[in-house]
Design a protein around this motif. Structure first.
Motif, mmCIF file in Angstrom:
data_model
loop_
_atom_site.group_PDB
_atom_site.id
_atom_site.type_symbol
_atom_site.label_atom_id
_atom_site.label_comp_id
_atom_site.label_asym_id
_atom_site.label_seq_id
_atom_site.Cartn_x
_atom_site.Cartn_y
_atom_site.Cartn_z
ATOM 1 N N LEU A 1 0.815 -1.222 0.000
ATOM 2 C CA LEU A 1 0.000 0.000 0.000
ATOM 3 C C LEU A 1 0.850 1.274 0.000
ATOM 4 N N GLU A 2 2.135 1.096 0.181
ATOM 5 C CA GLU A 2 3.079 2.231 0.205
ATOM 6 C C GLU A 2 2.729 3.218 1.313
ATOM 7 N N VAL A 3 2.604 2.670 2.524
ATOM 8 C CA VAL A 3 2.306 3.496 3.690
ATOM 9 C C VAL A 3 3.230 3.087 4.840
ATOM 10 N N THR A 4 3.336 3.937 5.836
ATOM 11 C CA THR A 4 4.052 3.611 7.065
ATOM 12 C C THR A 4 3.109 2.831 7.987
ATOM 13 N N PRO A 5 3.644 2.149 9.000
ATOM 14 C CA PRO A 5 2.772 1.470 9.975
ATOM 15 C C PRO A 5 1.780 2.426 10.631
ATOM 16 N N GLU A 6 2.219 3.664 10.857
ATOM 17 C CA GLU A 6 1.323 4.657 11.475
ATOM 18 C C GLU A 6 0.178 5.010 10.532
ATOM 19 N N GLU A 7 0.484 5.136 9.246
ATOM 20 C CA GLU A 7 -0.566 5.433 8.271
ATOM 21 C C GLU A 7 -1.520 4.251 8.125
ATOM 22 N N LEU A 8 -0.986 3.032 8.174
ATOM 23 C CA LEU A 8 -1.847 1.843 8.103
ATOM 24 C C LEU A 8 -2.804 1.820 9.286
ATOM 25 N N ALA A 9 -2.296 2.191 10.454
ATOM 26 C CA ALA A 9 -3.146 2.205 11.651
ATOM 27 C C ALA A 9 -4.331 3.151 11.474
ATOM 28 N N SER A 10 -4.103 4.297 10.839
ATOM 29 C CA SER A 10 -5.180 5.290 10.699
ATOM 30 C C SER A 10 -6.117 4.985 9.530
ATOM 31 N N THR A 11 -5.602 4.324 8.481
ATOM 32 C CA THR A 11 -6.440 4.077 7.306
ATOM 33 C C THR A 11 -7.152 2.727 7.337
ATOM 34 N N SER A 12 -6.636 1.765 8.113
ATOM 35 C CA SER A 12 -7.126 0.396 7.955
ATOM 36 C C SER A 12 -7.392 -0.360 9.252
ATOM 37 N N LEU A 13 -6.656 -0.066 10.301
ATOM 38 C CA LEU A 13 -6.801 -0.844 11.530
ATOM 39 C C LEU A 13 -7.842 -0.235 12.458
ATOM 40 N N SER A 14 -8.197 -0.996 13.491
ATOM 41 C CA SER A 14 -9.107 -0.499 14.528
ATOM 42 C C SER A 14 -8.363 -0.499 15.859
ATOM 43 N N GLU A 15 -8.971 0.101 16.844
ATOM 44 C CA GLU A 15 -8.302 0.302 18.132
ATOM 45 C C GLU A 15 -7.770 -1.000 18.726
ATOM 46 N N ASN A 16 -8.568 -2.078 18.639
ATOM 47 C CA ASN A 16 -8.123 -3.319 19.280
ATOM 48 C C ASN A 16 -7.443 -4.285 18.307
ATOM 49 N N THR A 17 -7.007 -3.779 17.135
ATOM 50 C CA THR A 17 -6.222 -4.628 16.220
ATOM 51 C C THR A 17 -4.873 -3.987 15.887
ATOM 52 N N LEU A 18 -4.483 -2.966 16.624
ATOM 53 C CA LEU A 18 -3.242 -2.245 16.319
ATOM 54 C C LEU A 18 -2.011 -3.135 16.465
ATOM 55 N N ASN A 19 -2.097 -4.162 17.320
ATOM 56 C CA ASN A 19 -0.933 -5.008 17.567
ATOM 57 C C ASN A 19 -0.950 -6.310 16.774
ATOM 58 N N VAL A 20 -1.942 -6.479 15.903
ATOM 59 C CA VAL A 20 -1.992 -7.686 15.075
ATOM 60 C C VAL A 20 -0.879 -7.617 14.026
ATOM 61 N N GLU A 21 -0.152 -8.711 13.848
ATOM 62 C CA GLU A 21 0.995 -8.710 12.930
ATOM 63 C C GLU A 21 0.804 -9.613 11.716
ATOM 64 N N SER A 22 -0.253 -10.454 11.701
ATOM 65 C CA SER A 22 -0.446 -11.414 10.617
ATOM 66 C C SER A 22 -1.895 -11.359 10.138
ATOM 67 N N PHE A 23 -2.087 -11.330 8.818
ATOM 68 C CA PHE A 23 -3.417 -11.132 8.236
ATOM 69 C C PHE A 23 -3.656 -12.129 7.096
#
Length: 456
Positions: A303-325
């Motif tokens: 997606l060409e984003v940083t982990p911080e950008e992924l957190a804001s665009t795609s993750l939810s509060e209780n999935t921030l620490n998930v590492e495998s999808f």
């Protein structure tokens, strides 16, 4: 006039139950209740984990429900008392509702309905209510006991204050306000709770919310069997991880098709933008994703984003620490399950030779997909589904979020008694604990009515 929840007389067949609630209310509060509010549970016949992806589902309301015996008060207090002594009482001020997202209690769901109604009506103060609650929907069983509480509380708050909302407005609002407790559902449970009609299932579609009657084969019965494994979706992140995996898979598919992906979060929205069929989307999934789990690093690279950008665009509060999808598996399930819903509805409409066999095949394929691709089943639930199929079910599948809870089986009406006896013997009587729960865990049900207010 808007299609609002009905105000009805108490059904004669239910009078004894309502009288018991009324007596308990009088003992608790020293006065008669003003009215009763009722919201049913539901069983989803097919279309699991796709409503929050924007796709249609096909549930029916069941006879099991949640009922509030209620009287309004002018001091702005909300008081919940449950007929089941296992569930403790709770009181708060209507203008000061806090809903923690950890350690969910039964009344948190009711508070979601109250808070949602207050915010929807743009009120900071309102009349409160006292109530005694009774529920016959098995908890954490995939039959929407929590959403029935949310819907019943919202309906109660509306009635207490003399507000008027349509069934569709109530369903939309209740779907949103369940997010207060941390679950990101799609709106099926709330929609069928308000829009259900006795004797028919419903195709529930989204964006905009709408419902269509679906006539089920007259010579079949749907049987619910509880695995007796409780699954509280608000108490773990399993549910929300699946929501996030679907969101990320949507965004990668969007980017691979040269779309502005950051604002696209649902598979159905993506399909609409691409002007493709479900079969074409299934093909895109097969060509885009590898079957091995994706790391967060790999997703950020695609997606060409940083982990911080992924957190804001795609993750939810209780999935921030998930590492495998698992993106291939979730996307494949959703698009194929959406296709099965379309085929189920079309098969019911045609009502041709072989209808019940085809519906059964679709239900069983749905369970296989939930087990293998969405990984939301449970070994006991898989065992129960197999027992149901061996006992004569035309089709059987998990229903609800999964990770435990119930199976729903389609059975020929002439085979029901034999089916119930076999499942009882093979599943419930093989376990000392389950054998004490047969009456509330194994039952046939017909499509029930939606939420209503009942006069005292």
């Amino acid at each position: 006039m808007a299609d609002v929840p009905p105000v009805e007389k108490i059904p004669e067949a239910k009078k004894e139950r309502f009288d018991k609630l009324r007596s308990t209310f009088i003992s608790k509060y020293g006065t008669e209740p003003d009215y009763f509010a009722r919201a049913p549970g539901r069983v989803n016949l097919i279309g699991e984990h796709i409503d929050y992806c924007g796709y249609a589902v096909l549930p029916m309301a069941i006879e099991q429900d949640v009922i509030f015996a209620t009287s309004s008060n002018a001091d702005g207090k909300i008081t919940f008392s449950n007929l089941n002594p296992v569930y403790k009482d709770f009181e708060c001020d209507v203008s000061d509702i806090t809903i923690p997202k950890d350690n969910p209690q039964w009344y948190f769901y009711a508070l979601c309905g109250v808070k949602g109604m207050m915010e929807h009506m743009k009120k900071t103060t309102a009349l409160g209510f006292n109530c005694v609650v009774e529920g016959t929907v098995p908890p954490s069983a995939g039959l929407s006991s929590s959403s029935a509480l949310v819907c019943c509380a919202a309906l109660t708050m509306m009635q207490a204050n003399g507000w008027s909302l349509s069934k569709q407005e109530l369903a939309d609002m209740c779907a949103h306000c369940e997010h207060y407790i941390g679950t990101e559902g799609g709106g099926m449970d709330q929609a069928i709770s308000f829009m259900a009609k006795h004797g028919t299932a419903k195709l529930i579609e989204f964006n905009p919310l709408r419902s269509t009657d679906v006539k089920l084969p007259f010579d079949t019965v749907f049987v619910i069997s509880n695995s007796c494994v409780q699954a509280n979706k608000a108490a773990s992140s399993n549910f929300n991880i699946r929501v996030v995996e679907c969101r990320i898979a949507t965004q990668i598919l969007a980017k691979s098709n040269s779309l502005e992906w950051k604002g696209i979060k649902k598979f159905a929205e993506l399909q609409s933008l691409l002007l493709t069929t479900l079969d074409e989307m299934i093909d895109k999934v097969n060509k885009t994703f590898h079957k091995e789990p994706y790391t967060k690093t790999e997703i950020c690279s695609i997606l060409e984003v940083t982990p911080e950008e992924l957190a804001s665009t795609s993750l939810s509060e209780n999935t921030l620490n998930v590492e495998s999808f698992k993106l291939y598996q979730r996307a494949s399930h959703v698009y194929n399950e959406a296709k099965r819903v379309v085929e189920f509805k079309q098969t019911c409409d045609l009502n041709a030779s072989g209808t019940v066999e085809k519906l059964g095949e679709l239900m069983t394929a749905s369970h296989d997909s939930c087990r293998d691709l969405y990984e939301c089943s449970h070994p006991d639930l898989d065992n129960l589904v197999q027992i149901c199929l061996k006992s004569g079910a035309l089709g059987s599948r998990l229903t609800g979020a999964g990770w435990g809870g119930c199976a729903v089986s389609m059975v020929r009406a002439t085979d029901v008694l034999n089916f119930l006896a076999k499942v009882r013997d093979e599943y419930y009587l093989k376990s000392e604990e389950r054998s004490t729960k047969i009456l509330e865990s194994l039952f046939a049900t017909e499509p029930g009515a939606g939420a209503a207010i009942y006069k005292v």
